[in-house]
Each structure stands twice: as C-alpha cells, then as structure tokens.
Motif scaffolding. Structure first.
Motif, short mmCIF file in Angstrom:
data_model
loop_
_atom_site.label_atom_id
_atom_site.label_comp_id
_atom_site.label_asym_id
_atom_site.label_seq_id
_atom_site.Cartn_x
_atom_site.Cartn_y
_atom_site.Cartn_z
N ILE A 149 6.29 -3.03 7.80
CA ILE A 149 5.57 -2.44 6.50
C ILE A 149 5.08 -1.15 6.75
O ILE A 149 5.18 -0.25 5.63
N ASN A 150 4.34 -0.67 7.88
CA ASN A 150 3.80 0.58 7.99
C ASN A 150 4.94 1.62 8.25
O ASN A 150 4.80 2.80 7.82
N TYR B 14 -2.09 -8.94 3.87
CA TYR B 14 -1.85 -7.28 3.95
C TYR B 14 -2.16 -6.80 2.47
O TYR B 14 -2.74 -5.66 2.46
N SER B 15 -1.54 -7.33 1.46
CA SER B 15 -1.72 -6.84 0.10
C SER B 15 -3.44 -6.75 -0.23
O SER B 15 -3.57 -5.88 -0.96
N GLU C 257 -3.46 0.06 -2.34
CA GLU C 257 -2.68 0.03 -3.51
C GLU C 257 -2.26 -1.16 -4.15
O GLU C 257 -2.13 -1.17 -5.43
N THR C 258 -2.40 -2.38 -3.41
CA THR C 258 -1.92 -3.73 -4.00
C THR C 258 -3.18 -4.69 -3.93
O THR C 258 -3.07 -5.55 -4.82
N LYS D 25 6.05 2.38 4.70
CA LYS D 25 5.09 3.25 3.70
C LYS D 25 4.95 4.61 4.26
O LYS D 25 4.99 5.52 3.73
N THR E 17 3.55 0.16 -1.35
CA THR E 17 3.10 -0.96 -0.50
C THR E 17 3.90 -2.14 -1.00
O THR E 17 4.30 -2.96 -0.05
N ASP F 180 -4.85 -3.62 1.48
CA ASP F 180 -4.26 -2.43 1.16
C ASP F 180 -4.94 -1.98 -0.23
O ASP F 180 -4.70 -2.60 -1.09
#
Length: 391
Positions: free
Chosen positions: A304-305, A380-381, A386-387, A308, A314, A384
C-alpha cells in the motif's frame, strides 16, 4: 498412561482384589504420571497433623482424584523406647544418657581404627553382638549403670514396645513437613487438577502458620507458563520495534500488530476442536506465531505504501493491495500450514509432545491469514488521514 489404566482395570477384573498391582511409569520430567505433589509445613507437629487430616478429607471429595497419600501413611514397624522421666530422675538418669547407652549396647561403640593394606581406614566397633537385638524381652532386661553405681533394668525406667513409625522424617526450612501425593484420572489436565486442589485447600481453612508448598510438575508448570507468557509479551515488543525501525514510523507497525489478536481466534478454535490442552509446547506455538502472522500484514502494508509513493490515492491503493497481494499471502501461509500438518496430525514417533505446537500454529495462521485481508485494510484506512472520514 491410558494404556496402563486399561491394563490395570482388566487385571483387576480377572484377578479381583487378591493381588496388588503396581506399574512403574514416569513422565518425561522424571516425575510420577498424573500425580500432583505438595507439602504442608508447620513448626507445631500436632497442628500440622490436624491440617493434614483436613486437607485429606477435602481432597477425598473430588471425583477425579483416585488416591491421596502422605508421608504419614507410609510406616514401618520399629522398636520405640519411651523414657519415664520421673523414674529415670529417681535413679539419676537423663533421657539423653539412656539413649546413648542403649545405642552403644545394641550397635557397639567405636573403639579404634586400623589401616588396611590398600590404605583404607577401617573402624573397629566393640559391643555385645546380638545379645540385646534378638528380642524385645532381651532389650527390656538390659541393665544400665546409674551415676550412683546401681544397675537398673531398662523396663524399670522406660516403656519398650513395637510400634508403627514413619519411614522418613521430612523437614522443610527447619519446620516439620508432610508431603502429599495426589493421583488423578488421565482425562484431567494438570491445570484442571491444580485448580481443584487449590479450591480444596481453601475449603480446608488451614491456620496461617501452616504453609503450602507445591513441587514436582505443578512447580514446573507455574514457572514455565509465567516465563513463556513473558516471552510472548517480549516477542510482541521486539517485533514492533523492528518494524518501527524498518518503516521509520510508529503508525504502520501498529496497523500490522493487529494481526496478532486475529491469530488468537484460530488458536482457541483449533485447541477446542482437537481437545488440546494449554501447555508449554502450545505456548511455544503462540510465540512462533507472533513472528509469522505479522508477515502477511507487512506484505500488505508495504505494498500500500509503495502504491501511495507512486501517487495513487490511499483508498485505491488499499483495494489494489488486497487484490495483488492475495496470492503471495496465501502461498506463504499455505507452505507453513502444509509443512506443519504431519506434526499436527501426530504422524511419526514421539510427536505427541510437539503436536500441540503444530495445532496452535496452523489454527492461528488460518484465521490470521483470512482475517488479515479484511481487518488490516480497515485499520489502515482508519489510521490514514485521507480515508479516515470516508463513508
């Protein structure tokens, strides 16, 4: 141990109670199988014997306990000489003087030593032979010389009799002690019988002066489980520190560490389904799992990183990672699961001891692998920015 119980039952059925059957079986630690040992200690012997009776009565009420024995139950016939202090005083004797004289006249007295040809020093005892050792009557008629020069028969100042006496006198920290040997059924675990014994000791309401000290497998069990749980906690901390150093962040390792509680679900289900007891080897399996289950989270979060870093949003990076990393995650998990399958099935000689470890690792890997694909992206969401507020 189950085989021994089965054979013992069959032999008793054939022979009845006319014979006593004993099996010499020991565990891998060298102790007696299905036996919990502990001891009671007290400075007052009379109070100690009263406490022993109370504990025996409470333990006898437990159905899984097949036999309770103590040091006091194992006796041997012995000659006991009880000195009448008043009569001895009249003749000028003290009990210690009587004991010393009787000992010298029955066992002899060390009079000299000689040097053998090979250099060994040999003690020479002078005594009366077996004159006073043949019978109780000869011992009673033994004449002792008083300080006043009078000869007095032993039976005139002491009572000589044959009584049941303990095989050994147990002491613990300079206090009188009595050891308990609690035998229980094979189906009962060490942890289960420990809880029942603790409950029985609580019901016995022992005096504060009477101390209970566990030994044998129970002592090893308590110390081993505590040490292993400490090792698991330390492993979690070390794994987190290593990942924090690699990711150069405290946030992403925290997301990955959510895979650890997911494995507990599988461990509990696997042990319950296979009727596996918690022991040292199963805790070692949990310790191994701490290092294995985070691998799937690392693969997912790192991918995921990477996405990004290439400029992807994200939300899209999370979806892509769960799709692209599905096969690698399943492949790494399946190789470990299939590799441990023979151990979990108990295939091979001597695998019984390590079988719980295989069951624990497989169970934890299955649930952790499946749930990681759902839980880690959600965590994770939430972490972060953004999410975090997306619906």
């Amino acid at each position: 141990f189950e085989f021994v119980e089965e054979v013992e039952r069959d032999l008793h059925k054939e022979l009845g109670e006319q014979v006593e059957i004993n099996f010499n079986v020991s565990t891998t630690t060298g102790s007696s199988p299905n036996t919990l040992t502990f001891r009671l200690t007290d400075s007052d012997e009379q109070r100690l014997h009263s406490s022993v009776d109370k504990v025996q009565q409470e333990l006898a009420k437990e159905q899984v306990i097949t036999k309770v024995s103590t040091d006091l139950d194992i006796t041997v016939k012995e000659v006991q000489i009880e000195v009448d202090r008043e009569k001895a005083k009249d003749y000028g004797f003290v009990p210690a003087q009587i004991a010393q004289t009787v000992n010298q006249m029955t066992k002899g007295q060390l009079t000299t030593q000689i040097m053998a040809e090979d250099g060994a020093v040999l003690p020479v005892y002078t005594g009366f032979g077996q004159v006073f050792n043949d019978s109780i009557e000869s011992l009673k008629s033994m004449q002792l010389r008083s300080p006043a020069g009078l000869f007095v028969k032993l039976e005139d100042i002491a009572t000589v009799s044959v009584q049941e006496g303990p095989v050994s006198i147990r002491r613990s920290d300079q206090a009188a002690a009595v050891a308990f040997f609690v035998e229980y059924e094979t189906k009962e675990s060490l942890g289960g019988i420990s809880a029942k014994v603790d409950k029985a000791l609580e019901k016995a309401d022992l005096p504060s002066e009477t101390q209970v000290v566990f030994s044998g497998d129970r002592e090893l069990y308590d110390s081993a489980i505590n040490d292993m749980l400490l090792a698991v906690a330390l492993a979690i901390v070390l794994v987190y520190i290593v990942m924090a150093a690699q990711f150069e962040s405290f946030k992403y390792p925290f997301v990955i560490m959510f895979t650890v509680p997911l494995m507990i679900i599988g461990v509990a289900i696997a042990m319950f389904a296979t009727n596996t007891l918690i022991g040292v080897t199963s805790v070692i399996g949990v310790l191994v799992l701490v290092g294995i289950v985070v691998n799937n989270g690392i693969v997912l979060v790192d991918y995921i990183n990477q996405q990004k870093a290439k400029g992807m949003a994200t939300y899209n990076a999370i979806l892509l990672a769960t799709q692209d990393r599905l096969r690698p995650i399943l492949m790494t998990a399946l190789t470990t699961i299939l590799g441990l399958l023979p151990l979990a099935l108990g295939i091979g000689e001597g695998t019984e001891m390590n079988q719980p470890m295989g069951i624990v690792v497989i169970g934890g890997l299955v649930t952790s692998t499946l749930l990681t694909l759902y839980i880690v992206p959600i965590i994770y969401s939430l972490m972060d920015k953004e999410t975090r507020k997306m619906r």
